[in-house]
Design an enzyme around this catalytic site. Structure first.
Site, PDB file in Angstrom:
ATOM      1  N   ARG A  83       0.845  -1.193   0.000  1.00 11.46           N
ATOM      2  CA  ARG A  83       0.000   0.000   0.000  1.00 11.46           C
ATOM      3  C   ARG A  83       0.884   1.247   0.000  1.00 11.46           C
ATOM      4  NH1 ARG A  83      -2.464  -4.035   2.781  1.00 11.46           N
ATOM      5  NH2 ARG A  83      -4.720  -4.098   3.019  1.00 11.46           N
ATOM      6  N   HIS A  86      -0.239   3.255   4.737  1.00 11.73           N
ATOM      7  CA  HIS A  86      -0.726   2.181   5.609  1.00 11.73           C
ATOM      8  C   HIS A  86      -0.186   0.817   5.175  1.00 11.73           C
ATOM      9  CE1 HIS A  86      -3.726   4.765   7.703  1.00 11.73           C
ATOM     10  NE2 HIS A  86      -3.743   5.398   6.544  1.00 11.73           N
ATOM     11  N   ARG A 123      -8.113  -3.917  10.542  1.00 12.71           N
ATOM     12  CA  ARG A 123      -6.682  -3.828  10.225  1.00 12.71           C
ATOM     13  C   ARG A 123      -6.138  -2.524  10.798  1.00 12.71           C
ATOM     14  NH1 ARG A 123      -3.196  -1.829   6.245  1.00 12.71           N
ATOM     15  NH2 ARG A 123      -1.411  -3.137   5.788  1.00 12.71           N
ATOM     16  N   ASN A 159      -8.836   6.372  11.533  1.00 15.50           N
ATOM     17  CA  ASN A 159      -7.509   6.517  12.140  1.00 15.50           C
ATOM     18  C   ASN A 159      -7.647   6.601  13.652  1.00 15.50           C
ATOM     19  OD1 ASN A 159      -5.942   6.530   9.811  1.00 15.50           O
ATOM     20  ND2 ASN A 159      -5.890   8.767   9.645  1.00 15.50           N
ATOM     21  N   PHE A 172      -3.644  15.192  -1.122  1.00 17.87           N
ATOM     22  CA  PHE A 172      -3.160  13.953  -0.487  1.00 17.87           C
ATOM     23  C   PHE A 172      -1.832  13.460  -1.067  1.00 17.87           C
ATOM     24  CE2 PHE A 172      -3.539   9.310   0.594  1.00 17.87           C
ATOM     25  CZ  PHE A 172      -3.461   9.466   1.962  1.00 17.87           C
ATOM     26  N   HIS A 350     -12.638   0.267   1.707  1.00 14.12           N
ATOM     27  CA  HIS A 350     -13.093   1.300   0.782  1.00 14.12           C
ATOM     28  C   HIS A 350     -14.137   2.159   1.486  1.00 14.12           C
ATOM     29  CE1 HIS A 350     -14.273   3.430  -2.670  1.00 14.12           C
ATOM     30  NE2 HIS A 350     -15.005   2.539  -3.301  1.00 14.12           N
ATOM     31  N   TYR A 373      -9.930   4.592  -3.110  1.00 11.43           N
ATOM     32  CA  TYR A 373      -9.746   3.245  -2.567  1.00 11.43           C
ATOM     33  C   TYR A 373     -10.019   2.157  -3.605  1.00 11.43           C
ATOM     34  CZ  TYR A 373      -8.930   5.371   1.916  1.00 11.43           C
ATOM     35  OH  TYR A 373      -8.378   6.122   2.928  1.00 11.43           O
ATOM     36  N   ARG A 380      -3.295  -2.858  -6.686  1.00 10.09           N
ATOM     37  CA  ARG A 380      -2.639  -3.650  -5.650  1.00 10.09           C
ATOM     38  C   ARG A 380      -3.029  -5.122  -5.731  1.00 10.09           C
ATOM     39  NH1 ARG A 380      -3.100  -4.772  -0.348  1.00 10.09           N
ATOM     40  NH2 ARG A 380      -5.245  -4.066  -0.196  1.00 10.09           N
TER      41      ARG A 380
HETATM   42 FE1  HDE Z   1      -6.563   6.593   3.279  1.00 13.13          FE
HETATM   43  N1  HDE Z   1      -5.869   5.471   1.753  1.00 13.13           N
HETATM   44  N2  HDE Z   1      -6.631   8.191   2.063  1.00 13.13           N
HETATM   45  N3  HDE Z   1      -7.098   7.814   4.832  1.00 13.13           N
HETATM   46  N4  HDE Z   1      -6.460   5.066   4.516  1.00 13.13           N
HETATM   47  C1  HDE Z   1      -5.528   4.180   1.828  1.00 13.13           C
HETATM   48  O1  HDE Z   1      -6.115   2.511   0.276  1.00 13.13           O
HETATM   49  C2  HDE Z   1      -6.567   8.159   0.710  1.00 13.13           C
HETATM   50  C3  HDE Z   1      -7.384   9.137   4.785  1.00 13.13           C
HETATM   51  C4  HDE Z   1      -6.856   5.022   5.812  1.00 13.13           C
HETATM   52  O2  HDE Z   1      -5.769  -1.187   6.426  1.00 13.13           O
HETATM   53  C5  HDE Z   1      -5.214   3.574   0.482  1.00 13.13           C
HETATM   54  O3  HDE Z   1      -6.116   0.250   0.193  1.00 13.13           O
HETATM   55  C6  HDE Z   1      -6.814   9.464   0.157  1.00 13.13           C
HETATM   56  C7  HDE Z   1      -8.031   9.587   5.965  1.00 13.13           C
HETATM   57  C8  HDE Z   1      -6.604   3.723   6.374  1.00 13.13           C
HETATM   58  O4  HDE Z   1      -5.999  -1.504   4.262  1.00 13.13           O
HETATM   59  C9  HDE Z   1      -5.502   4.721  -0.487  1.00 13.13           C
HETATM   60  C10 HDE Z   1      -7.011  10.280   1.229  1.00 13.13           C
HETATM   61  C11 HDE Z   1      -8.107   8.473   6.766  1.00 13.13           C
HETATM   62  C12 HDE Z   1      -6.049   2.975   5.336  1.00 13.13           C
HETATM   63  C13 HDE Z   1      -5.895   5.843   0.452  1.00 13.13           C
HETATM   64  C14 HDE Z   1      -6.910   9.482   2.405  1.00 13.13           C
HETATM   65  C15 HDE Z   1      -7.523   7.387   6.034  1.00 13.13           C
HETATM   66  C16 HDE Z   1      -5.971   3.840   4.195  1.00 13.13           C
HETATM   67  C17 HDE Z   1      -3.861   2.926   0.396  1.00 13.13           C
HETATM   68  C18 HDE Z   1      -7.265  11.774   1.230  1.00 13.13           C
HETATM   69  C19 HDE Z   1      -8.688   8.377   8.183  1.00 13.13           C
HETATM   70  C20 HDE Z   1      -5.560   1.550   5.396  1.00 13.13           C
HETATM   71  C21 HDE Z   1      -4.088   1.438   0.269  1.00 13.13           C
HETATM   72  C22 HDE Z   1      -8.408  12.166   0.637  1.00 13.13           C
HETATM   73  C23 HDE Z   1     -10.055   8.719   8.272  1.00 13.13           C
HETATM   74  C24 HDE Z   1      -6.640   0.566   5.124  1.00 13.13           C
HETATM   75  C25 HDE Z   1      -5.522   1.289   0.248  1.00 13.13           C
HETATM   76  C26 HDE Z   1      -6.090  -0.826   5.275  1.00 13.13           C
HETATM   77  C27 HDE Z   1      -5.498   3.454   2.955  1.00 13.13           C
HETATM   78  C28 HDE Z   1      -6.246   7.038  -0.008  1.00 13.13           C
HETATM   79  C29 HDE Z   1      -7.036  10.043   3.704  1.00 13.13           C
HETATM   80  C30 HDE Z   1      -7.435   6.077   6.606  1.00 13.13           C
HETATM   81  C31 HDE Z   1      -4.369   5.082  -1.425  1.00 13.13           C
HETATM   82  C32 HDE Z   1      -6.812   9.809  -1.301  1.00 13.13           C
HETATM   83  C33 HDE Z   1      -8.552  10.993   6.263  1.00 13.13           C
HETATM   84  C34 HDE Z   1      -6.884   3.254   7.790  1.00 13.13           C
HETATM   85  O5  HDE Z   1      -6.564   4.430  -1.319  1.00 13.13           O
END
Ligand code: HDE
Length: 704
Positions: A83, A86, A123, A159, A172, A350, A373, A380
């Site tokens: 990833r 994360h 996770r 988070n 981002f 997602h 997502y 991936r």
């Molecule tokens: Fe994520 N984020 N994120 N994120 N995020 C990913 O998805 C993204 C954000 C969070 O255990 C990716 O499968 C963008 C906030 C967690 O598999 C990706 C933006 C929060 C996890 C992605 C954010 C998160 C991800 C990378 C800004 C907390 C891990 C791999 C708009 C509320 C999930 C994947 C796991 C993972 C994109 C911001 C939490 C790239 C574009 C805010 C917990 O899709």
């Protein structure tokens, strides 16, 4: 060969090697003496798995060696892209159970009945570090929950911090590029203490509230079991009648909140880079299942309109004191994964996986995530059929006409593959259902098509100040120390000064202390806010870790350093009390084979002294005989064990004979140091452990 479910395997059966796991997860009972024959994936029996096929003993290897070719080919493809954020995660299975019927708030099936149980997969992760980095990096923790409801999968991808760095998803990639290793050198990884990160933060004032959070102890949790989770964005709950309210999701750990200290985190990462995953794995394996309550902050349009910040802005939170949290259910994690890759790596969360009764808001970060997502999973997991993987598949009946593609292994039968049709089950099914199907909340949106944000988004400092002022003095010092540490690693003085200029707008005292810590010759000008601050936001005690501590010592671990000749009664009593408390004891001896107690019995040890520094424990006891103390006085790791425990403000119990070691380690006796002259004193020791760390010590061990 009889087939059995994998769940039925006992460790003894596995050790006996009488069970063989099939590639489909099924198991085969092997008759006594009937060792299965190794085959290729095509089922062809292999005669020799030690030598590849060659011409003569020293000749070239032959291309026709299909067994070799298949083995190496498969190995070459064992990895998928990690990833981008994360990457380093750890998952576990469990159950979510509702406490009450919430039909007055939402039509989500999961909330219609009290006591409803829903399978879940969670996770946890760090954000910036790569897959192979360490668990206790200073970082936000991902807290992603997949609920396999009867109306489809609902993912709350959150988070352990309730706000985020940026307001709009378009930033981002910049944020993550700046946070991860620098692109030319490829380091540093799993840390934000470098120029690029602070350059970005200091040029993006919207990130400052989050910057305060990440400099707090929230980013160095003691364990996943002691941290909160937050959905961050404002979502909607929608009733069957179409009435909508706003909601924020909170996960509250039953164990309370606890973090480690920074110097400890640095050392844990060396001693056990898997500290957090080992903790969760072991807790579940021993039946000490971690638990979180699900809390909802529900509010309406009137509240949203009166709140001085925009509820669509993910850099802001709503204090619990303003909108109290309603506890509606609990999540229990009670099963480790069987296969890390199949479950923890391949799980695909997602934000757009929502169910009828839940809906999005226009939070521009959430809207962007809803695109990202799905997109990332295709890259991936290699194609559109990742939903066929068992960890991602819904556990309720599902029927769609999506078909074919890479690795499609859920393939419908029959002629109907479009809708409407005349062939499918019933009247050309499956068909859409206006009654039970997902309806988006018919929010009315209008306006000019422009690249703009809501006006209230422009206040970047008020809640940062509120967060800082909601911390206890000890936590405020930790925040100050983290800023000084991180900015001391920043090589460009102008970036250090720019961060301080923002801190001046947040809190003068904090800024002054950070400037002093950095040795900044003169204070920069305070950053000018784009919007006047909302003055005098009241402190929110819910934002402090130390004001929300564990209620007892359960879930924690005491490390007992022992030597030959020590009275076993001390250990027995400590262990008895800790077990009753739901805590654990680990014995650390000069040799892992064990130690000979005073009465001549050989007692087991869990660890050897140089492999178990005190950073791995919440409190320590040093139980030495006079002879043992003489030996360990010349063992540097024993001295470090004690001096670190002292510096990290931990409770230390010790026998009289251990005192010279404490002196050598620089311990200045205080109320957190307890002489164990009788086993009965173990009770007092536990009492001290319950009170937590002796923070007053920090001033004694940190002069700079
Ligand atoms: Fe994520 N984020 N994120 N994120 N995020 C990913 O998805 C993204 C954000 C969070 O255990 C990716 O499968 C963008 C906030 C967690 O598999 C990706 C933006 C929060 C996890 C992605 C954010 C998160 C991800 C990378 C800004 C907390 C891990 C791999 C708009 C509320 C999930 C994947 C796991 C993972 C994109 C911001 C939490 C790239 C574009 C805010 C917990 O899709």
């Amino acid at each position: 060969m009889a087939k059995r479910s994998t769940d039925a395997l006992t460790p003894a059966e596995i050790a006996d090697a009488k069970i063989l796991r099939g590639t489909g997860g099924e198991t085969h009972q092997i008759a006594e003496g009937d060792t299965p024959v190794l085959t290729t994936q095509q089922g062809i029996p292999v005669a020799d798995d030690q030598n590849s096929l060659r011409i003569g003993p020293r000749g070239p290897t032959l291309l026709e060696d299909f067994a070799f070719r298949e083995k190496i080919f498969h190995f070459d493809h064992e990895r998928i892209p990690e990833r981008i954020v994360h990457a380093r995660g750890f998952g576990a299975h469990g159950t979510f159970e509702t406490y009450e019927d919430l039909s007055a708030l939402t039509s989500a099936d999961i909330f219609q009945r009290a006591g409803e149980k829903t399978p879940a997969f969670v996770r946890f992760s760090t954000v910036a570090g790569n897959l192979g980095s360490s668990d206790v990096a200073r970082d936000v923790r991902g807290f992603a929950v997949k609920l396999y409801t009867k109306q489809g999968n609902w993912d709350i991808v959150g988070n352990n911090i309730p706000v985020f760095f940026i307001q709009d998803a378009i930033k981002f990639p910049d944020l993550i590029h700046a946070a991860k290793q620098e692109p030319d050198s490829g380091f540093p990884q799993a840390q934000t203490a470098h120029d690029n990160f602070w350059d970005f933060i200091s040029l993006m004032p919207e990130s400052l509230h989050m910057a305060l959070w990440i400099m707090s102890d929230r980013t160095i949790p003691r364990s996943f079991r002691f941290m909160e989770g937050f959905g961050v964005h404002t979502f909607r709950l929608v009733t069957a009648e179409g009435k909508s309210s706003f909601v924020k999701f909170h996960w509250k750990p039953k164990l309370g909140l606890q973090s480690v200290v920074w110097n400890e985190a640095v050392k844990i990462n060396g001693a056990d880079p898997d500290f957090h995953r080992r903790d969760l794995w072991s807790a579940i394996k021993r039946g000490d299942y971690p638990e979180w309550d699900l809390g909802l902050q529900v509010f309406d349009d009137a509240f949203a309109d009166s709140f001085p910040f925009d509820v669509l802005d993910a850099t802001k939170l709503i204090p619990e004191e303003l909108v109290p949290i309603r506890i509606v259910g609990r999540l229990v994690l009670d099963r480790t994964v069987d296969n890390f890759f199949a479950e923890t790596e391949q799980v695909a969360f997602h934000t757009a996986n929502i169910v009828p009764g839940i809906d999005f808001t226009n939070d521009p970060l959430l809207q962007g995530r809803n695109f990202s997502y799905l997109d990332t999973q295709i890259k991936r997991l290699g194609g559109p059929n990742f939903t066929h993987l068992p960890i991602n598949a819904a556990k309720c009946p599902f029927h769609s006409f999506q078909q074919d593609g890479h690795m499609a292994f859920v393939n419908p039968k029959g002629r109907a593959n479009y809708e409407p049709n005349s062939w499918g089950p019933g009247i050309g099914g499956p068909r859409e259902s206006p009654e039970s199907g997902f309806h988006s909340f018919p929010a009315e949106d209008g306006g000019e098509k422009r690249r703009v944000r809501g006006e209230l988004f422009a206040d970047h400092y008020s809640q940062a100040r509120q967060f800082y002022r909601s911390q206890t003095p000890v936590e405020q010092t930790h925040i100050k120390d983290s800023f000084v540490f991180e900015l001391s690693k920043v090589e460009t003085p102008a970036i250090r000064a720019r961060v301080v200029s923002h801190l001046l707008t947040i809190d003068q005292t904090l800024a002054q202390k950070v400037a002093d810590g950095l040795g900044l010759a003169e204070l920069p000008e305070a950053a000018k806010p784009a919007r006047p601050l909302v003055e005098d936001l009241p402190a929110s005690p819910a934002l402090s870790i130390l004001l929300n501590p564990p209620k007892d010592f359960s879930g924690r671990k005491v490390g007992v350093l022992v030597s030959d000749g020590v009275d076993g009664a001390f250990l027995d009593e400590i262990e008895r009390l800790l077990t009753a408390e739901g805590a654990q004891m680990e014995v650390i001896a000069p040799r892992v084979g064990g130690f000979t107690a005073k009465d001549g019995t050989l007692r087991p040890a869990h660890q050897k002294v140089n492999g178990a520094p005190s950073v791995l424990y919440d409190a320590v006891a040093v139980l030495l005989s006079t002879e043992g103390a003489k030996l360990l006085l010349n063992e540097a790791t024993a001295k470090d064990f004690v001096s670190d425990a002292f510096a990290h403000a931990k409770v230390i119990a010790f026998t009289q004979a251990a005192q010279p070691l404490l002196e050598k380690a620089g311990v200045i006796a205080d109320e957190g140091c307890l002489l164990l002259d009788t086993p009965a004193k173990a009770e007092t020791f536990l009492g001290l452990c319950r009170k937590g760390r002796r923070w007053e010590r920090e001033a004694k061990v940190h002069a700079v």
